[in-house]
Design an enzyme around this catalytic site. Structure first.
Site, PDB file in Angstrom:
ATOM      1  N   SER A 145       0.857  -1.196   0.000  1.00 50.71           N
ATOM      2  CA  SER A 145       0.000   0.000   0.000  1.00 50.71           C
ATOM      3  C   SER A 145       0.887   1.238   0.000  1.00 50.71           C
ATOM      4  CB  SER A 145      -0.842  -0.010   1.279  1.00 50.71           C
ATOM      5  OG  SER A 145      -1.395   1.259   1.517  1.00 50.71           O
ATOM      6  N   SER A 146       0.346   2.350  -0.492  1.00 48.20           N
ATOM      7  CA  SER A 146       1.130   3.594  -0.488  1.00 48.20           C
ATOM      8  C   SER A 146       1.317   4.141   0.932  1.00 48.20           C
ATOM      9  CB  SER A 146       0.468   4.655  -1.364  1.00 48.20           C
ATOM     10  OG  SER A 146      -0.837   4.931  -0.901  1.00 48.20           O
ATOM     11  N   CYS A 147       0.564   3.608   1.910  1.00 45.70           N
ATOM     12  CA  CYS A 147       0.714   4.120   3.285  1.00 45.70           C
ATOM     13  C   CYS A 147       1.981   3.605   3.973  1.00 45.70           C
ATOM     14  CB  CYS A 147      -0.524   3.831   4.120  1.00 45.70           C
ATOM     15  SG  CYS A 147      -0.699   2.108   4.533  1.00 45.70           S
ATOM     16  N   TYR A 178      -1.496  -0.974  10.050  1.00 42.66           N
ATOM     17  CA  TYR A 178      -1.633  -1.540   8.700  1.00 42.66           C
ATOM     18  C   TYR A 178      -0.317  -1.381   7.931  1.00 42.66           C
ATOM     19  CZ  TYR A 178      -3.671  -2.146   4.001  1.00 42.66           C
ATOM     20  OH  TYR A 178      -3.963  -2.565   2.719  1.00 42.66           O
ATOM     21  N   LYS A 189       2.189  -4.244   6.341  1.00 42.29           N
ATOM     22  CA  LYS A 189       2.559  -4.267   4.922  1.00 42.29           C
ATOM     23  C   LYS A 189       4.085  -4.186   4.743  1.00 42.29           C
ATOM     24  CE  LYS A 189      -1.424  -4.710   2.890  1.00 42.29           C
ATOM     25  NZ  LYS A 189      -1.711  -5.916   2.097  1.00 42.29           N
ATOM     26  N   HIS A 247     -13.362   3.571   2.533  1.00 45.33           N
ATOM     27  CA  HIS A 247     -12.476   4.647   2.093  1.00 45.33           C
ATOM     28  C   HIS A 247     -13.318   5.840   1.623  1.00 45.33           C
ATOM     29  CE1 HIS A 247      -9.634   1.208   1.745  1.00 45.33           C
ATOM     30  NE2 HIS A 247      -8.801   2.114   2.231  1.00 45.33           N
TER      31      HIS A 247
END
Ligand code: GFB
Length: 311
Positions: free
Chosen positions: A108-110, A137, A141, A180
């Site tokens: 994920s981009s987070c 999260y 990841k 989201h």
């Protein structure tokens, strides 16, 4: 991949996994293995090990995850860390033991630091502190990325990791608390229009910027990279374009035909101010998104209404 290769799509009922299955089927892949979470609890090490031993898949798309928006991430912090760690650890380890030819892990981009320079280059991983609302999260990841890297380094496993930006599309979660922003706003504005409401509440200040990729485009990128990319480095998957939450809200308001007011609830968190992915490497590997946000929003809204009519 050969047309008859056995391909396991973990998370095939989710928005991403189902898009990957559609893409594989459209390209003529016929041997896709699927298990619902009732049939196989991916948090159960023995069950996952037995499943890999029985099915012996050649390729694995690891798209199973516990996911949600800013509120879900911030509220169910334990599950977002534990469930995701367990699922990815069990699958990646079993894939090595049972000699899977190639595995793709979806991150994920987070995973990138909250205040990193923009656009986010793959090299920025672990360069700074994470955004607090989704730290559990993101940590899960990052662990998945590091597992793939470690199995590659120690055992030569061909495990690759891709980092999708914020996604939307068919079969998204429309729960008002845990979804989201994009599906939440589609539902809020649609219901406000239907009920002749005077206003719609939107969270935060509206200033954060987000990049949105249509899930079917992501699926196409994943299959393309499964066929062409064998590198150790993580790879961003996005559009390279972002918009503010305020602009998104105005766009969705216009799409649904709602004519009332937008009320900003600033007691809700904004999250990361911006997370625009640098897609230079993705483009150099011969893939670029094909669905504009406007087109993707129209398709998604149409699908949302069609689903409502089925109920
Ligand atoms: O999509 P979202 O929940 O996730 O929120 P993140 C994006 C922005 O939209 C935030 C605002 O600034 C929210 O405050 N927003 C406005 C809303 N109205 C709403 C609403 O009704 N619902 C929601 N959900 N947001 C998630 C991460 O972060 O993104 C995950 O928590 C994951 O870990 C995912 O990485 C892609 O983009 O902030």
């Amino acid at each position: 991949m050969h047309p008859l290769s056995k391909i396991y799509v973990a998370g095939h009922r989710g928005m991403v996994g189902s898009a990957i299955c559609r893409n594989l089927e459209s390209r003529g892949f016929k041997n896709i293995v699927k298990r619902t979470s009732q049939e196989l609890d991916l948090r159960n090490q023995h069950a996952v090990h037995d499943f890999f031993g029985y099915e012996k898949p050649d390729y694995v798309f690891l798209a199973a995850a516990k996911v949600g928006g800013i509120h879900g991430n911030n509220t169910y912090r334990a599950e977002f860390l534990y469930d995701n760690l367990m699922m990815e650890t069990n699958i990646i380890h079993s894939a090595r033991i049972h000699r899977v030819t190639k595995l793709m892990f979806l991150g994920s981009s987070c995973i990138y630091p909250k205040m990193a320079d923009q656009p986010l280059k793959e090299a920025y991983l672990l360069n700074g502190y994470l955004e607090a609302t989704n730290e559990p999260y993101a940590i899960a990841k990052i662990a998945g990325i590091k597992l793939c890297e470690a199995y590659r380094a120690q055992y030569g496993s061909n495990f690759i990791s891709v980092m999708p930006t914020n996604l939307y599309g068919y079969g998204d979660n429309y729960d008002l608390q845990n979804s989201h922003v994009l599906p939440a706003l589609l539902r809020k504005f649609h219901e406000a229009k239907e009920n002749n409401a005077s206003s719609v509440e939107v969270w935060g200040s509206g200033t954060p910027k987000r990049e949105f990729l249509f899930a079917d485009d992501l699926a196409d990128a994943c299959v393309h990279l499964m066929e062409t990319y064998d590198g150790a480095e993580i790879l961003n998957i996005g559009t390279g374009e972002d918009i503010s939450i305020k602009e998104l809200a105005e766009t969705i308001k216009a799409l649904t035909g709602f004519e009332g007011e937008i009320v900003w609830n600033t007691s809700q968190p904004d999250g990361t101010p911006r997370k625009l992915l640098d897609v230079t490497r993705l483009h150099s590997l011969g893939w670029k998104h094909s669905t504009s946000l406007q087109e993707g929003l129209q398709k998604t809204y149409k699908n949302y209404i069609a689903q409502l009519e089925l109920v």
